[in-house]
Design an enzyme around this catalytic site. Structure first.
Site, short mmCIF file in Angstrom:
data_model
loop_
_atom_site.label_atom_id
_atom_site.label_comp_id
_atom_site.label_asym_id
_atom_site.label_seq_id
_atom_site.Cartn_x
_atom_site.Cartn_y
_atom_site.Cartn_z
CD GLU A 67 -3.21 0.29 0.52
OE1 GLU A 67 -4.25 0.92 0.50
OE2 GLU A 67 -3.08 -0.84 0.00
CG ASP A 68 1.32 2.83 3.30
OD1 ASP A 68 0.38 3.18 2.54
OD2 ASP A 68 1.16 2.60 4.51
#
Ligand code: MN
Length: 587
Positions: A67-68
């Protein structure tokens, strides 16, 4: 590396995931200013403390990578294998769940259910993630705090509860309460603060007395603890009791943890001998565990200074289960058989996990997403009640559920054919609200079809779906038609067991549907009265039915009323009158 992770060497799966995640999150910070990596580690520690396997701990360390950071799920699969990828992928999908759900973006929730129904580890890691987010909520802007908090109360805390993780569920609720309901929280603080501290002091003083008491009964090594009731659970209880604190009996609870089941009952006896129990407050969840697996003895007594105090008595094993739920008896098989990634063998058959299976089946059977989410919220995330069959099987239903919901939960045929219900031995209306602890018995009539009317009051989506389906399939000429009129029978009889069954059998033998059934059993009267209603029936059937009803032993009198159809169908109404059925006849 933090303590719970140090046992894993650098070259192990967990060790490698730790190094990888530390590197990947380098430089990133959280809203609190802490390095982002601290979050991944906190989640992994929780997961490790719950006793989950290495793949889960690794996935916890890596859960925000895709996600990051610049790394992809494929990268993770190359580094750590398919299993870790599967877990992280499930968690990545979940990240999007929160705020979009209300806006009808049900797909995320749907995927969430699919992932965790496939592998419960996904849900457990998600819960650990949520716990840490809630503990660090103070750093977020108010709007996000509120959103996170309400979602925690609505979805994650109930889920934890359903997995038997009572402590986690309570922790999540108490962390969320001040943010989700700030005014209510402030009110509760004001109202209970002073008495709260008093109660705590009282509880502390009680501990040595209880120890003494137990020692005198030969249970010297039991652990005794006392606590004041948690904030959010107190608030929920107050909502049900007109916000009247004096009606809450478990503000102070003493917990006794023994070595063996027999000692639980000895301890209970000792407590009851020392302090008189309040009537109707004793619950044996050891003999009859709650559907989420919770086991304990509960009783409430007039304790020292006549203060009302709750006692919870259980073994060490039960206590650990109550704290950790599913994770306490985690039986994950390290060796995966048959290429099946979801390896929760051994726990799969456990009674408390049936709802996960049920959930998966349901989500497959729903056509529309909105309908699915709505049913999910009412059927799984609202407060539950637990009622019993006459055979003492526990059935859990949403609060407000009726005997018809119960009947459909037992079996769809029982639902369809249900004509009446006995609740705690008494005839009860089909639309009446059931309560926890009720013993419910359904009276059925073979061949009976469900009434459209039921849709007004049933609470479970299961019942609604089934009734709608049956109605669609049924002959629409009669079923549920408001303009069809009805025949009402009033039967005076000597009250005896089995009478009602014979009445429904009389209708059933003639293939006449009972659309309403009630029984007046006023104990002061010698006679009871049964009222039964059916759709209009031909004269010859009516006559046969009257003969049959009168032939039932105990029948004193049968009266019937023919209620006309709606005024919009004058022709039908007139022709019925013309058939010569008397409007009211004494036989
Ligand atoms: Mn996270």
């Amino acid at each position: 590396m933090p303590s719970s992770l140090t046992q894993y060497p650098k070259e192990s799966l967990v060790g490698r995931a730790y190094t990888f995640a530390e590197e990947a999150h380098r430089g990133a910070t959280r809203a609190s200013g802490d390095p982002y990596f601290t979050h991944a580690v906190a989640v992994a520690e929780t997961v490790a403390n719950w006793g989950l396997d290495e793949a889960s701990i690794a996935a916890a360390l890596l859960h925000d990578i895709a996600e990051d950071t610049a790394h992809t799920l494929d990268d993770l699969e190359r580094e750590f294998g398919a299993e870790v990828r599967f877990l992280v992928e499930g968690l990545t999908k979940l990240t999007a769940l929160p705020h979009k759900m209300e806006g009808g973006e049900a797909e995320n929730l749907r995927r969430f259910i699919v992932s965790f129904a496939e592998d419960l580890r996904v849900l457990l890691i998600k819960l650990a993630d949520r716990l840490h987010n809630m503990r660090t909520l103070a750093a977020l802007p108010p709007e996000r705090q509120r959103r996170f908090a309400s979602e925690t109360l609505e979805i994650y805390a109930p889920l934890a509860y359903r997995l038997g993780m009572q402590k986690l569920s309570g922790d999540l609720e108490d962390l969320a309460f001040p943010y989700a309901l700030p005014e209510e929280y402030a009110w509760l603080e004001r109202t209970v603060r002073e008495p709260y501290e008093e109660r705590l002091a009282y509880a502390q003083a009680l501990i040595p007395k209880v120890r003494e008491l137990l020692a005198a009964h030969g249970i010297g090594d039991a652990a005794v603890d006392a606590r004041a009731k948690r904030h959010y659970s107190l608030y929920k209880k107050l909502l049900r009791h007109d916000m009247d604190v004096s009606k809450i009996y478990d503000l102070v609870a003493v917990r006794i943890v023994t070595g063996a089941i027999a000692e639980c009952y000895t301890a209970l006896g000792a407590v009851h001998q020392a302090w008189p129990p309040l009537p109707g407050r004793f619950k044996d969840y050891i003999a009859r565990p709650k559907p989420n697996g919770y086991r304990s003895l509960h009783t409430t007594v007039f304790c020292i200074n006549h203060k009302i105090t709750e006692f919870q008595i259980r073994t060490k094993e039960m206590h650990e289960e109550a704290e950790l739920g599913i994770a306490a008896h985690w039986a994950y098989q390290q060796v995966r058989g048959s290429g099946n990634v979801s390896g929760w063998r051994g726990v799969r058959d456990r009674r408390e996990l049936r709802w996960v299976e049920q959930l998966r089946n349901w989500q497959q059977s729903f056509g529309s997403r909105d309908e699915f989410v709505r049913s999910l919220k009412t059927d799984f995330f609202k407060d539950r009640i637990f009622v019993l069959t006459p055979e003492s099987d526990v059935v859990d239903l949403p609060a407000g559920a009726t005997p018809v919901d119960f009947a459909y939960r037992i079996h769809s045929d029982i639902g369809d054919q249900c004509v009446g219900a006995r609740v705690n031995g008494r005839i009860a209306p089909l639309d009446g609200e059931l309560h926890s602890g009720d013993v419910v018995e359904i009276i059925t009539q073979r061949g009976k079809k469900p009434s459209e009317d039921w849709l007004r009051f049933v609470k479970t989506a299961q019942a609604k779906q089934r009734i709608r389906g049956a109605l669609r399939a049924a002959d629409r000429r009669f079923i549920g038609r408001a303009d069809a009129g009805a025949v009402e029978f009033r039967i005076t009889n000597e009250d005896r067991p089995g009478y009602l069954k014979e009445v429904t059998a009389a209708f059933g033998n003639l293939k006449v549907n009972i659309t309403r059934l009630s029984s007046d059993t006023d104990p002061r009267r010698t006679f009871a009265r049964v009222t039964a209603e059916c759709p209009p029936i031909p004269q010859h059937t009516l006559e046969k039915l009257l003969v049959k009803l009168k032939a039932i032993p105990g029948t004193r009198e049968v009266r019937f009323t023919h209620r006309g159809g709606a005024v919009t169908t004058p022709h039908r109404g007139a022709s019925r009158g013309g058939r010569g059925i008397p409007r009211r006849s004494k036989t």
